[in-house]
Design an enzyme around this catalytic site. Structure first.
Site, PDB file in Angstrom:
ATOM      1  N   GLU A 191       0.806  -1.219   0.000  1.00 16.69           N
ATOM      2  CA  GLU A 191       0.000   0.000   0.000  1.00 16.69           C
ATOM      3  C   GLU A 191       0.838   1.268   0.000  1.00 16.69           C
ATOM      4  O   GLU A 191       0.296   2.374  -0.156  1.00 16.69           O
ATOM      5  CB  GLU A 191      -0.935   0.000   1.220  1.00 16.69           C
ATOM      6  CG  GLU A 191      -1.993  -1.096   1.214  1.00 16.69           C
ATOM      7  CD  GLU A 191      -3.027  -0.912   0.113  1.00 16.69           C
ATOM      8  OE1 GLU A 191      -3.185   0.229  -0.374  1.00 16.69           O
ATOM      9  OE2 GLU A 191      -3.663  -1.908  -0.260  1.00 16.69           O
ATOM     10  N   GLU A 238       9.177 -22.307   6.312  1.00 15.67           N
ATOM     11  CA  GLU A 238       9.634 -21.460   7.417  1.00 15.67           C
ATOM     12  C   GLU A 238      10.879 -22.016   8.100  1.00 15.67           C
ATOM     13  O   GLU A 238      11.518 -21.323   8.880  1.00 15.67           O
ATOM     14  CB  GLU A 238       8.521 -21.246   8.431  1.00 15.67           C
ATOM     15  CG  GLU A 238       8.183 -22.425   9.301  1.00 15.67           C
ATOM     16  CD  GLU A 238       7.247 -22.018  10.435  1.00 15.67           C
ATOM     17  OE1 GLU A 238       7.517 -22.423  11.567  1.00 15.67           O
ATOM     18  OE2 GLU A 238       6.261 -21.304  10.189  1.00 15.67           O
TER      19      GLU A 238
END
Length: 251
Positions: free
Chosen positions: A88, A119
Site C-alpha cells: 500500500e 519457514e
C-alpha cells in the site's frame, strides 16, 4: 486437557482465562474473541516507546540513504501481513516501488498456499539475502509471532551482518529474532483463544504495529498534509476523485 507445554512460545500455550472457547456458548465465545482482539491493540500501545524509536531510526536511515529499501520479512501469516502493509505504500504515499521489497518464506506462492517446510528453510534465507544484495543502505523488518521462525531469524541475522538496519518484531518476549534486531519490538499477546492460531490477536497486533510504523515514517517524510495523502497515486476512479478533492481542499 493438557494445560502447559515445555519449551514452547507463549503464543502456543492453551488459553486459560476461560473454559475452552468451544465449551462456551456461541455468544460468549464471540465476545471472548472480540475482547482478545481489543487486547492486541493494548499490547501495541504498551510497546509504543520501542515503536517510536524504530520509526525514528527508519526515517533517518531511509532519508540518509536515498536508494535504501524498506524490506519486510516473514513466513505464513506474518509474511502476508507484511506484504499487506508494504504494497500500500506506493498508492498511498507514492513510495518508490524500487525502494520496497519482500522476503517471504516459500516465495510469492506462499501468500495463498501453505508451502511445506518453508519457514524452516534457512539455506533459502541466506541465499535470498545474497541475491537481493541487502546492504548497509537497507532497512529490514522481520516479523514472527513465535519469534523463533528459522527462516525469518536467519534473514535478519544475515541482514544485520551486512549492516542493514534491522527491526525485529516478536509476539514472544523470548523470541530468538530479537537478538538480531537493532530495534526490538515485543507484542506480548500471549495465548490465543484457539491455541497456537496466531492469525488471531498476534496477527492483529502485528498489523497495527506495521501500519503505525510505515504510516508515521511516511508522515515524517512529508507524504501527509493536513491529515491527507498528499502524494497518493490514483490507480482507479475512486482514488482519482479522492485526489481531486484533496487538492481542492489543500489549495
Amino acid at each position: 486437557i493438557l494445560i502447559m507445554f515445555k519449551n514452547i512460545p507463549k503464543t502456543e500455550l492453551l488459553y486459560q482465562k476461560s473454559k475452552p472457547i468451544d465449551h462456551l456458548s456461541f455468544f460468549d465465545g464471540l465476545s471472548l474473541m472480540i475482547k482478545e482482539q481489543k487486547n492486541a491493540a493494548l499490547e501495541v500501545k504498551r510497546s509504543s516507546k520501542s515503536i517510536e524509536h524504530a520509526i525514528e531510526a527508519i526515517y533517518k536511515y531511509l532519508t540518509l540513504n536515498s536508494k535504501g529499501r524498506l524490506i519486510y520479512v516473514g513466513a505464513g501469516t506474518s509474511a502476508r501481513i507484511g506484504v499487506q502493509d508494504g504494497v500500500e505504500l506506493f498508492p498511498t504515499f507514492n513510495w518508490p516501488k524500487e525502494r520496497l521489497d519482500f522476503i517471504i518464506a516459500g516465495g510469492i506462492n506462499a501468500l495463498i498456499n501453505a508451502v511445506e517446510n518453508a519457514e524452516d528453510d534457512t539455506y533459502s534465507a541466506e541465499k535470498i539475502v545474497e541475491d537481493k544484495l541487502i546492504s548497509n543502505e537497507d532497512v529490514v523488518i522481520g516479523v514472527a509471532a513465535s519469534g523463533n521462525t528459522p527462516f525469518t531469524c536467519r534473514v535478519l541475522e544475515k541482514a544485520k551482518n551486512k549492516n542493514a538496519l534491522t527491526i525485529a518484531i516478536s509476539n514472544n518476549p523470548d523470541g530468538k529474532i530479537l537478538k538480531y534486531g537493532d530495534h526490538k519490538i515485543i507484542l506480548n499477546t500471549k495465548a490465543e483463544v484457539i491455541a497456537g492460531s496466531t492469525r488471531l490477536k498476534a496477527g492483529t497486533a502485528q498489523k497495527i504495529c506495521l501500519n503505525v510504523i510505515s504510516s508515521m515514517v511516511m508522515l515524517k517524510m512529508g507524504r501527509v498534509k493536513n491529515g491527507m495523502m498528499n502524494k497518493m497515486v490514483p490507480t482507479n476512479e475512486k482514488l482519482r476523485l479522492r485526489k481531486k478533492n484533496f487538492i481542492n481542499f489543500i489549495n
